[in-house]
Design a protein around this motif. Structure first.
Motif, PDB file in Angstrom:
ATOM      1  N   ASN A  20       0.832  -1.211   0.000  1.00 58.67           N
ATOM      2  CA  ASN A  20       0.000   0.000   0.000  1.00 58.67           C
ATOM      3  C   ASN A  20       0.863   1.256   0.000  1.00 58.67           C
ATOM      4  O   ASN A  20       0.585   2.215  -0.724  1.00 58.67           O
ATOM      5  CB  ASN A  20      -0.942   0.005   1.208  1.00 58.67           C
ATOM      6  CG  ASN A  20      -2.069  -0.988   1.068  1.00 58.67           C
ATOM      7  OD1 ASN A  20      -2.447  -1.362  -0.034  1.00 58.67           O
ATOM      8  ND2 ASN A  20      -2.616  -1.417   2.188  1.00 58.67           N
ATOM      9  N   ASN A  21       1.920   1.251   0.806  1.00 59.93           N
ATOM     10  CA  ASN A  21       2.824   2.403   0.864  1.00 59.93           C
ATOM     11  C   ASN A  21       3.531   2.616  -0.472  1.00 59.93           C
ATOM     12  O   ASN A  21       3.690   3.753  -0.926  1.00 59.93           O
ATOM     13  CB  ASN A  21       3.849   2.228   1.984  1.00 59.93           C
ATOM     14  CG  ASN A  21       3.229   2.354   3.352  1.00 59.93           C
ATOM     15  OD1 ASN A  21       2.183   2.965   3.523  1.00 59.93           O
ATOM     16  ND2 ASN A  21       3.868   1.759   4.337  1.00 59.93           N
ATOM     17  N   LEU A  22       3.954   1.539  -1.110  1.00 62.44           N
ATOM     18  CA  LEU A  22       4.622   1.659  -2.402  1.00 62.44           C
ATOM     19  C   LEU A  22       3.669   2.188  -3.476  1.00 62.44           C
ATOM     20  O   LEU A  22       4.061   3.005  -4.313  1.00 62.44           O
ATOM     21  CB  LEU A  22       5.194   0.311  -2.835  1.00 62.44           C
ATOM     22  CG  LEU A  22       6.433  -0.157  -2.078  1.00 62.44           C
ATOM     23  CD1 LEU A  22       6.766  -1.595  -2.453  1.00 62.44           C
ATOM     24  CD2 LEU A  22       7.619   0.759  -2.367  1.00 62.44           C
ATOM     25  N   GLU A  23       2.429   1.740  -3.433  1.00 69.01           N
ATOM     26  CA  GLU A  23       1.453   2.229  -4.406  1.00 69.01           C
ATOM     27  C   GLU A  23       1.191   3.724  -4.208  1.00 69.01           C
ATOM     28  O   GLU A  23       1.063   4.480  -5.180  1.00 69.01           O
ATOM     29  CB  GLU A  23       0.161   1.421  -4.304  1.00 69.01           C
ATOM     30  CG  GLU A  23       0.331   0.025  -4.866  1.00 69.01           C
ATOM     31  CD  GLU A  23      -0.857  -0.885  -4.591  1.00 69.01           C
ATOM     32  OE1 GLU A  23      -1.824  -0.461  -3.931  1.00 69.01           O
ATOM     33  OE2 GLU A  23      -0.786  -2.046  -5.037  1.00 69.01           O
ATOM     34  N   MET A  26       4.147   5.559  -5.595  1.00 63.28           N
ATOM     35  CA  MET A  26       4.139   5.573  -7.053  1.00 63.28           C
ATOM     36  C   MET A  26       3.208   6.667  -7.583  1.00 63.28           C
ATOM     37  O   MET A  26       3.523   7.335  -8.568  1.00 63.28           O
ATOM     38  CB  MET A  26       3.714   4.203  -7.592  1.00 63.28           C
ATOM     39  CG  MET A  26       3.896   4.069  -9.079  1.00 63.28           C
ATOM     40  SD  MET A  26       3.694   2.391  -9.707  1.00 63.28           S
ATOM     41  CE  MET A  26       2.037   2.007  -9.203  1.00 63.28           C
ATOM     42  N   MET A  27       2.093   6.880  -6.914  1.00 65.80           N
ATOM     43  CA  MET A  27       1.158   7.918  -7.357  1.00 65.80           C
ATOM     44  C   MET A  27       1.744   9.319  -7.184  1.00 65.80           C
ATOM     45  O   MET A  27       1.338  10.247  -7.878  1.00 65.80           O
ATOM     46  CB  MET A  27      -0.164   7.796  -6.598  1.00 65.80           C
ATOM     47  CG  MET A  27      -0.987   6.596  -7.030  1.00 65.80           C
ATOM     48  SD  MET A  27      -2.637   6.564  -6.305  1.00 65.80           S
ATOM     49  CE  MET A  27      -2.276   6.175  -4.605  1.00 65.80           C
ATOM     50  N   LYS A  31       8.398  11.461 -12.212  1.00 63.38           N
ATOM     51  CA  LYS A  31       9.142  10.858 -13.320  1.00 63.38           C
ATOM     52  C   LYS A  31       8.635   9.445 -13.594  1.00 63.38           C
ATOM     53  O   LYS A  31       8.482   8.631 -12.673  1.00 63.38           O
ATOM     54  CB  LYS A  31      10.633  10.781 -12.982  1.00 63.38           C
ATOM     55  CG  LYS A  31      11.302  12.130 -12.866  1.00 63.38           C
ATOM     56  CD  LYS A  31      12.782  11.952 -12.570  1.00 63.38           C
ATOM     57  CE  LYS A  31      13.484  13.285 -12.445  1.00 63.38           C
ATOM     58  NZ  LYS A  31      14.914  13.110 -12.119  1.00 63.38           N
ATOM     59  N   GLN A  32       8.421   9.163 -14.859  1.00 61.10           N
ATOM     60  CA  GLN A  32       7.936   7.836 -15.247  1.00 61.10           C
ATOM     61  C   GLN A  32       8.942   6.750 -14.874  1.00 61.10           C
ATOM     62  O   GLN A  32       8.565   5.658 -14.470  1.00 61.10           O
ATOM     63  CB  GLN A  32       7.642   7.788 -16.747  1.00 61.10           C
ATOM     64  CG  GLN A  32       7.036   6.472 -17.202  1.00 61.10           C
ATOM     65  CD  GLN A  32       5.705   6.164 -16.531  1.00 61.10           C
ATOM     66  OE1 GLN A  32       4.860   7.036 -16.400  1.00 61.10           O
ATOM     67  NE2 GLN A  32       5.521   4.925 -16.102  1.00 61.10           N
ATOM     68  N   GLN A  39       6.976   0.121  -9.653  1.00 64.28           N
ATOM     69  CA  GLN A  39       6.107  -0.930 -10.193  1.00 64.28           C
ATOM     70  C   GLN A  39       6.841  -2.257 -10.279  1.00 64.28           C
ATOM     71  O   GLN A  39       6.280  -3.313  -9.981  1.00 64.28           O
ATOM     72  CB  GLN A  39       5.559  -0.532 -11.566  1.00 64.28           C
ATOM     73  CG  GLN A  39       4.546  -1.526 -12.112  1.00 64.28           C
ATOM     74  CD  GLN A  39       3.321  -1.656 -11.228  1.00 64.28           C
ATOM     75  OE1 GLN A  39       2.642  -0.675 -10.956  1.00 64.28           O
ATOM     76  NE2 GLN A  39       3.032  -2.862 -10.768  1.00 64.28           N
ATOM     77  N   SER A  40       8.102  -2.208 -10.657  1.00 70.37           N
ATOM     78  CA  SER A  40       8.904  -3.428 -10.720  1.00 70.37           C
ATOM     79  C   SER A  40       9.044  -4.062  -9.334  1.00 70.37           C
ATOM     80  O   SER A  40       8.937  -5.284  -9.186  1.00 70.37           O
ATOM     81  CB  SER A  40      10.288  -3.111 -11.303  1.00 70.37           C
ATOM     82  OG  SER A  40      11.085  -4.262 -11.312  1.00 70.37           O
TER      83      SER A  40
END
Length: 57
Positions: A20-23, A26-27, A31-32, A39-40
């Motif tokens: 959850n923290n990583l998601e 990511m939001m 930078k892509q 995501q990896s």
């Protein structure tokens, strides 16, 4: 004394929190390439979770 299965389940619960923290991180990325890195990592963690779900004690 806890069984191995209990410890695996505790670990999986901790991993869900980390996912959850990583998601959320990511939001927030601009930078892509940073989104791709996160995501990896999420994909790798999900793979580990799939393997741990097969653990039976």
């Amino acid at each position: 004394m806890k069984k191995a299965q209990d410890n695996v389940n505790l670990g999986l619960n901790s991993i869900k929190s980390a996912l959850n923290n990583l998601e959320q991180a990511m939001m927030c990325c601009e930078k892509q390439e940073n989104k791709n890195v996160i995501q990896s990592a999420i994909n790798s963690i999900n793979s580990a979770c799939t393997q741990l779900h097969n653990f039976q004690d």
